[in-house]
Design a protein around this motif. Structure first.
Motif, mmCIF file in Angstrom:
data_model
loop_
_atom_site.group_PDB
_atom_site.id
_atom_site.type_symbol
_atom_site.label_atom_id
_atom_site.label_comp_id
_atom_site.label_asym_id
_atom_site.label_seq_id
_atom_site.Cartn_x
_atom_site.Cartn_y
_atom_site.Cartn_z
ATOM 1 N N LYS A 110 0.836 -1.203 0.000
ATOM 2 C CA LYS A 110 0.000 0.000 0.000
ATOM 3 C C LYS A 110 0.870 1.253 0.000
ATOM 4 O O LYS A 110 1.949 1.281 0.591
ATOM 5 C CB LYS A 110 -0.924 0.016 1.222
ATOM 6 N N GLN A 111 0.367 2.279 -0.647
ATOM 7 C CA GLN A 111 1.107 3.531 -0.727
ATOM 8 C C GLN A 111 1.099 4.240 0.622
ATOM 9 O O GLN A 111 0.053 4.407 1.245
ATOM 10 C CB GLN A 111 0.506 4.411 -1.819
ATOM 11 N N ASN A 112 2.294 4.656 1.038
ATOM 12 C CA ASN A 112 2.436 5.258 2.359
ATOM 13 C C ASN A 112 3.736 6.050 2.391
ATOM 14 O O ASN A 112 4.632 5.818 1.578
ATOM 15 C CB ASN A 112 2.454 4.166 3.435
ATOM 16 N N THR A 113 3.832 6.987 3.302
ATOM 17 C CA THR A 113 5.060 7.768 3.471
ATOM 18 C C THR A 113 5.470 7.789 4.934
ATOM 19 O O THR A 113 4.638 7.629 5.834
ATOM 20 C CB THR A 113 4.875 9.220 2.991
ATOM 21 N N SER A 114 6.759 8.004 5.164
ATOM 22 C CA SER A 114 7.266 8.103 6.530
ATOM 23 C C SER A 114 8.597 8.841 6.503
ATOM 24 O O SER A 114 9.365 8.714 5.543
ATOM 25 C CB SER A 114 7.463 6.715 7.146
ATOM 26 N N PHE A 115 8.873 9.603 7.566
ATOM 27 C CA PHE A 115 10.158 10.287 7.673
ATOM 28 C C PHE A 115 11.190 9.455 8.427
ATOM 29 O O PHE A 115 12.343 9.866 8.545
ATOM 30 C CB PHE A 115 9.977 11.663 8.323
ATOM 31 N N ALA A 137 1.925 -1.809 5.175
ATOM 32 C CA ALA A 137 0.571 -2.267 4.881
ATOM 33 C C ALA A 137 0.529 -2.817 3.461
ATOM 34 O O ALA A 137 1.278 -2.372 2.576
ATOM 35 C CB ALA A 137 -0.419 -1.124 5.033
ATOM 36 N N VAL A 138 -0.350 -3.802 3.216
ATOM 37 C CA VAL A 138 -0.415 -4.452 1.909
ATOM 38 C C VAL A 138 -1.862 -4.595 1.462
ATOM 39 O O VAL A 138 -2.792 -4.606 2.274
ATOM 40 C CB VAL A 138 0.256 -5.842 1.942
ATOM 41 N N GLU A 139 -2.042 -4.680 0.144
ATOM 42 C CA GLU A 139 -3.356 -4.940 -0.429
ATOM 43 C C GLU A 139 -3.661 -6.434 -0.361
ATOM 44 O O GLU A 139 -2.768 -7.264 -0.209
ATOM 45 C CB GLU A 139 -3.394 -4.474 -1.886
ATOM 46 N N VAL A 194 10.871 9.594 1.835
ATOM 47 C CA VAL A 194 9.641 9.147 2.490
ATOM 48 C C VAL A 194 9.086 7.839 1.933
ATOM 49 O O VAL A 194 8.431 7.078 2.658
ATOM 50 C CB VAL A 194 8.550 10.239 2.446
ATOM 51 N N LEU A 195 9.332 7.539 0.663
ATOM 52 C CA LEU A 195 8.847 6.276 0.100
ATOM 53 C C LEU A 195 9.808 5.135 0.403
ATOM 54 O O LEU A 195 9.376 4.005 0.646
ATOM 55 C CB LEU A 195 8.633 6.412 -1.409
ATOM 56 N N TYR A 196 11.079 5.434 0.380
ATOM 57 C CA TYR A 196 12.036 4.414 0.810
ATOM 58 C C TYR A 196 11.705 3.954 2.226
ATOM 59 O O TYR A 196 11.641 2.755 2.512
ATOM 60 C CB TYR A 196 13.469 4.944 0.758
ATOM 61 N N ASN A 197 11.487 4.907 3.111
ATOM 62 C CA ASN A 197 11.241 4.575 4.519
ATOM 63 C C ASN A 197 9.995 3.726 4.714
ATOM 64 O O ASN A 197 9.980 2.809 5.543
ATOM 65 C CB ASN A 197 11.091 5.862 5.335
ATOM 66 N N ALA A 198 8.938 4.037 3.961
ATOM 67 C CA ALA A 198 7.644 3.395 4.207
ATOM 68 C C ALA A 198 7.365 2.198 3.315
ATOM 69 O O ALA A 198 6.637 1.284 3.715
ATOM 70 C CB ALA A 198 6.520 4.423 4.025
#
Length: 646
Positions: A151-156, A163-165, A419-423
């Motif tokens: 699932k698409q998500n971001t994090s610092f 999370a997954v579909e 942010v995408l690498y992290n999440a």
């Protein structure tokens, strides 16, 4: 316990809600494990508990003790290709075991990038559909092909879970085709060729930049990211603090654009040579402003009856790409940065006049097609009456993208550094993968010089993440896009493609050339089958010993100037798809370029000349946004774009 007993347990006792041991969302039933490798199984349980894993491919249990926080990690050697297998995880308590069923061992590939990787098998993808998509869906019942969609998500900060579909890993079938088309079609090719189970992990997000997929450490030595990295660090990697600093920078950016742009009375309809007519809704690249990125002003007069004065208005100005500032009679009434969202602004009655009202919209387009999306709603509603606003608008082009200061990236979106690498990437590190497929670059067009070291750092960083410094990494070079031009030496798309190709300097990399698969008005070409096939050729040749498979077209071996001509020699036979050899330009030391007359001399040499360039020194091939080159290898793979001066 024998294999038959473990399989029976899968039937009788699937993973229980009462189980104490919890696993990451990406370790589930139906998983494909990379064969003959080491799978790390992390999880949580009671602090200090001893966690045991029993499988039907290992003779002995494997165990580890949970730490004071209840975290544990167990390394498991994986079997050779085959299955199904079962895994039972217990912590010594009376709670039910965690049981994973229908596991397979085989080949696992990680698939990532932006929209052309996210492009799904079974849906309308931003106006495009997969070529022969209905047939692909109808024939997708393949139990030995397994899919994991993150699932698409971001994090610092780097996360430990994602999370997954679909609840985790699923078998390929018509119900699970909301997956990356390239990932699935690649898996199909690999399964057909290798005859073993294949798993693909889809972790992608349309419109994203490479730096968002790169870890903090991987950006520290790349010029241009100093400000964002400092903001992240000064904010102690906290999103809310990053947002506060961003708002200050965004306001400064908006003020810079306001100060640099056109000055006129926003409440008065403008006339003069700088103003033309534009049909809306519609993208201006397809009508009056081909290849224009930057700021465009549009105006329209709205004539209202006298009794409409003082009554509230709902103003719909369509789906604006990318940013709008909307004014009524010179007063700002709305503004949004959301290229996929309908603009609907509620306007108080004190701004609404009887008679002529002037609507002025400032549109800022940062890449791709700009304007108002076709078919979107454009009207004004006053006192229950709808007044259409589609049709002809006045327009005036303002600052080009090159003249704009670079916009600070919003930490709320997916394009902030790291942010995408992290999440969406870092959490997957426990899963061994055979290699990576990458399709990204559109969103970094215009920053080709920076993309060269950035992309190489991304590759090296991912290899460190998966503890495999030789991990294969295959990527798709950008397809042709935008208006075709025979001579375009300053093409930003060509420069970005060139930066992509420089990643081939790293070991165990490969590039699937897609220059011939693009579309001039669609950044999402539908022929993902051929893209997947070209990626599969690379993997089969380089990683699975199938040396009889040709995975790349010939490349330029040498270039020399003789008698006013440039002679290009390739390391193999090349041939055009027509009598004429197309797609070449030549230039001189003064920076003059012209379309080249090209002819074959033998099967591996092309000779270039032009009466417009007396002393040529430079040759370029397929060097344009949407070039028209037709040179291929003997197996039908296209010769990659190149420039002898780059």
């Amino acid at each position: 316990m024998k294999k038959a007993g473990l399989l029976a347990l899968c039937v009788l006792a699937a993973t229980s809600a009462n189980a104490k041991v919890t696993l990451p969302h990406f370790i589930t039933d139906n998983m494909v494990m990379q064969q003959n490798s080491t799978l790390t199984v992390p999880g949580k349980t009671t602090p200090g508990a001893t966690v045991k894993i029993k499988t039907d491919w290992l003779d002995k249990e494997v165990s580890a003790k949970a730490d004071a926080d209840g975290a544990f990690s167990i390394a498991l050697p994986t079997p050779a290709a085959g299955g199904p297998f079962t895994m039972i995880i217990t912590d010594g308590s009376k709670d039910d075991a965690t049981v994973l069923c229908n596991l397979l061992a085989g080949e696992v590939w990680l698939c990532s990038g932006q929209s052309n990787m996210e492009f799904q098998v079974n849906r309308n993808n931003w106006g495009s559909r997969l070529m022969n998509g209905d047939e692909v869906v109808a024939t997708s019942q393949h139990p030995d092909i397994r899919l994991l969609k993150v699932k698409q998500n971001t994090s610092f900060t780097p996360l430990d879970d994602a999370a997954v579909e679909y609840g985790g890993w699923v078998e390929a079938n018509p119900a699970t085709m909301g997956i990356s088309a390239i990932a699935y079609l690649f898996a199909l090719q690999m399964h057909d060729q290798l005859g073993v189970p294949v798993g693909v992990i889809d972790t992608s997000w349309g419109g994203t930049v490479a730096e968002a997929w790169t870890p903090y450490e991987g950006l520290e030595n790349i010029p241009g990211f100093e400000s964002q990295l400092k903001t992240i660090k000064d904010s102690n990697f906290d999103r809310e603090q990053v947002k506060k600093l961003y708002l200050t920078k965004y306001n400064e950016w908006a003020e810079q654009i306001q100060a640099a742009g056109k000055k006129f009375d926003l409440g008065t309809m403008q006339t003069g040579n700088e103003w033309g007519k534009m049909p809306l809704p519609g993208k201006w690249e397809l009508s009056v402003l081909p290849d224009f990125d930057g700021v465009v002003w549009i105006q329209r007069e709205l004539d209202l009856p006298a009794d409409a004065a003082g009554k509230p208005m709902t103003l719909n100005i369509g789906i604006v790409d990318d940013i709008d500032e909307t004014y009524l009679n010179g007063v700002k009434v709305g503004g949004l940065e959301a290229p996929a969202s309908q603009r609907e602004y509620k306007i108080p009655g004190n701004l609404v006049k009887g008679g002529k009202n002037v609507i002025t919209v400032k549109i800022i387009d940062l890449m791709g097609e700009g304007g108002v999306k076709e078919g979107s709603k454009m009207n004004a509603i006053v006192d229950g009456t709808t007044y259409p606003l589609d049709g002809e608008w006045s327009y005036s082009a303002d600052l080009t993208l090159a003249e704009l200061p670079r916009r600070p990236e919003s930490p709320e979106g997916p394009n902030y550094s790291t942010v995408l690498y992290n999440a969406m990437l870092h959490p997957l590190k426990p899963l061994p993968v055979k290699g990576v497929l990458w399709y990204q670059g559109c969103s970094n067009v215009g920053r080709a010089e920076q993309y060269d070291p950035l992309f190489k750092s991304l590759i090296s960083s991912w290899r460190k993440t998966f503890s495999n410094l030789e991990m294969p990494f295959y990527f798709v070079q950008l397809a042709g896009f935008q208006a075709q031009k025979n001579v375009q030496p300053e093409s930003e798309w060509a420069l970005l493609r060139n930066s992509q190709a420089k990643a081939l300097e790293l070991p165990n990399t490969g590039m699937a050339v897609a220059i011939d698969l693009g579309h001039p008005t669609d950044i999402h070409p539908s022929n993902k089958q051929e893209v997947a096939r070209r990626l599969a050729l690379l993997a089969l040749n380089h990683d699975y010993g199938k040396k009889d498979i040709v995975s790349e077209a010939p490349v330029l071996l040498s270039s020399k100037v003789k008698d006013g001509k440039i002679i290009l020699k390739f390391n193999g036979a090349v041939k055009p798809t027509s009598t004429a050899v197309t797609g070449f330009i030549i230039g001189d030391k003064k920076g003059n370029f012209a379309y080249a007359n090209a002819r074959l001399d033998g099967d591996d040499t092309v000779v270039l000349s032009s009466p417009l360039i007396e002393k040529p020194t430079i040759a370029r091939y397929n060097w344009a946004d949407y070039p028209g080159g037709n040179l291929y290898g003997t197996t039908g793979l296209p010769v990659a774009p190149f420039a002898t001066d780059k």
